[in-house]
Design a protein around this motif. Structure first.
Motif, PDB file in Angstrom:
ATOM      1  N   ASP A 171      35.751  35.406  39.007  1.00 20.35           N
ATOM      2  CA  ASP A 171      36.710  36.427  39.428  1.00 20.35           C
ATOM      3  C   ASP A 171      37.054  36.298  40.910  1.00 20.35           C
ATOM      4  OD1 ASP A 171      38.469  38.499  38.890  1.00 20.35           O
ATOM      5  OD2 ASP A 171      36.995  40.051  39.401  1.00 20.35           O
ATOM      6  N   LEU A 172      37.200  35.043  41.357  1.00 21.76           N
ATOM      7  CA  LEU A 172      37.584  34.763  42.740  1.00 21.76           C
ATOM      8  C   LEU A 172      38.791  33.835  42.765  1.00 21.76           C
ATOM      9  CD1 LEU A 172      34.110  34.045  44.390  1.00 21.76           C
ATOM     10  CD2 LEU A 172      35.578  36.020  44.839  1.00 21.76           C
ATOM     11  N   GLN A 178      40.128  33.854  48.477  1.00 20.10           N
ATOM     12  CA  GLN A 178      38.965  34.740  48.568  1.00 20.10           C
ATOM     13  C   GLN A 178      37.704  33.918  48.832  1.00 20.10           C
ATOM     14  OE1 GLN A 178      39.374  36.707  44.758  1.00 20.10           O
ATOM     15  NE2 GLN A 178      40.027  38.616  45.757  1.00 20.10           N
ATOM     16  N   GLY A 203      40.923  43.093  48.228  1.00 21.74           N
ATOM     17  CA  GLY A 203      40.288  42.779  46.951  1.00 21.74           C
ATOM     18  C   GLY A 203      38.798  42.532  47.088  1.00 21.74           C
ATOM     19  N   LEU A 204      38.394  41.830  48.125  1.00 21.74           N
ATOM     20  CA  LEU A 204      36.969  41.562  48.347  1.00 21.74           C
ATOM     21  C   LEU A 204      36.217  42.853  48.683  1.00 21.74           C
ATOM     22  CD1 LEU A 204      37.190  38.223  50.381  1.00 21.74           C
ATOM     23  CD2 LEU A 204      36.444  38.501  47.995  1.00 21.74           C
ATOM     24  N   GLU A 239      37.099  45.945  47.797  1.00 25.05           N
ATOM     25  CA  GLU A 239      37.055  46.789  46.599  1.00 25.05           C
ATOM     26  C   GLU A 239      35.921  46.378  45.666  1.00 25.05           C
ATOM     27  OE1 GLU A 239      40.996  46.511  44.970  1.00 25.05           O
ATOM     28  OE2 GLU A 239      41.833  47.899  46.465  1.00 25.05           O
ATOM     29  N   ARG A 240      35.587  45.114  45.685  1.00 23.88           N
ATOM     30  CA  ARG A 240      34.485  44.605  44.856  1.00 23.88           C
ATOM     31  C   ARG A 240      33.148  44.685  45.564  1.00 23.88           C
ATOM     32  NH1 ARG A 240      35.913  38.875  42.963  1.00 23.88           N
ATOM     33  NH2 ARG A 240      33.847  39.081  42.071  1.00 23.88           N
ATOM     34  N   GLY A 241      33.150  45.160  46.810  1.00 18.21           N
ATOM     35  CA  GLY A 241      31.907  45.301  47.559  1.00 18.21           C
ATOM     36  C   GLY A 241      31.361  43.996  48.103  1.00 18.21           C
ATOM     37  N   LEU A 242      32.241  42.992  48.265  1.00 16.94           N
ATOM     38  CA  LEU A 242      31.792  41.678  48.747  1.00 16.94           C
ATOM     39  C   LEU A 242      31.872  41.548  50.263  1.00 16.94           C
ATOM     40  CD1 LEU A 242      33.375  39.418  45.972  1.00 16.94           C
ATOM     41  CD2 LEU A 242      31.117  40.523  46.018  1.00 16.94           C
ATOM     42  N   ALA A 289      27.842  36.256  45.489  1.00 17.01           N
ATOM     43  CA  ALA A 289      29.067  35.687  44.911  1.00 17.01           C
ATOM     44  C   ALA A 289      29.390  34.353  45.569  1.00 17.01           C
ATOM     45  CB  ALA A 289      30.232  36.660  45.080  1.00 17.01           C
TER      46      ALA A 289
END
Length: 150
Positions: free
Chosen positions: A37-38, A42, A77-78, A80-83, A107
């Motif tokens: 999902d990258l 990203q 986006g990163l 929002e995913r907590g990355l 990740a």
């Protein structure tokens, strides 16, 4: 090359061969990153932040070869995913530093392993000496184009 000379047959164009290789690499990277999902941008941002925590979005844009506007979406986006996390305020100027979270590092490990496998597959036909030479030659090409045109 004289002023009137054209590129000629595409099969003899180094630039065209380079573009083919870059497109094939991008497609292969897309394929291995999709299940994680990258996207490639990203992934590039995660790699850059691992090596240089606290980069600004402008610095990430330059390092990931995307526009500043595109980087905004990538970082959103990163985040929002907590990355990644962004500092609530800038330590100096307006640039908000960005850092990886523990989830981002996890990740990145998976993504980096997948991308390294792609790179190894791409370079397998060359052998160590030709791989070293390729890196040097590509760096020389990039440096030549970074200089002002005569």
């Amino acid at each position: 090359m004289s002023q009137g000379e054209t590129v000629g047959p595409l099969g003899e164009s180094a630039g065209y061969a380079l573009k083919q290789a870059a497109s094939a690499l991008r497609a292969a990277m897309d394929a291995v990153l999709r299940p994680l999902d990258l996207t490639v941008p990203q992934y590039a941002c995660l790699e850059l932040l691992e090596r240089r925590p606290g980069l600004s979005s402008a610095e990430l844009a330059r390092g990931a070869f995307v526009t500043r506007q595109a980087t905004h979406g990538v970082l959103r986006g990163l985040a929002e995913r907590g990355l990644v996390t962004r500092a609530p305020s800038a330590p100096h100027g307006r640039a908000l530093p960005v850092e990886l979270t523990d989830a981002g590092r996890e990740a990145l490990r998976a993504a980096s392993t997948a991308v390294r496998a792609v790179e190894r597959r791409m370079l397998a036909p060359l052998g160590a000496e030709r791989e070293r030479r390729l890196r040097e030659d590509l760096a020389a090409c990039a440096a030549a184009l970074a200089e002002p045109a005569p």
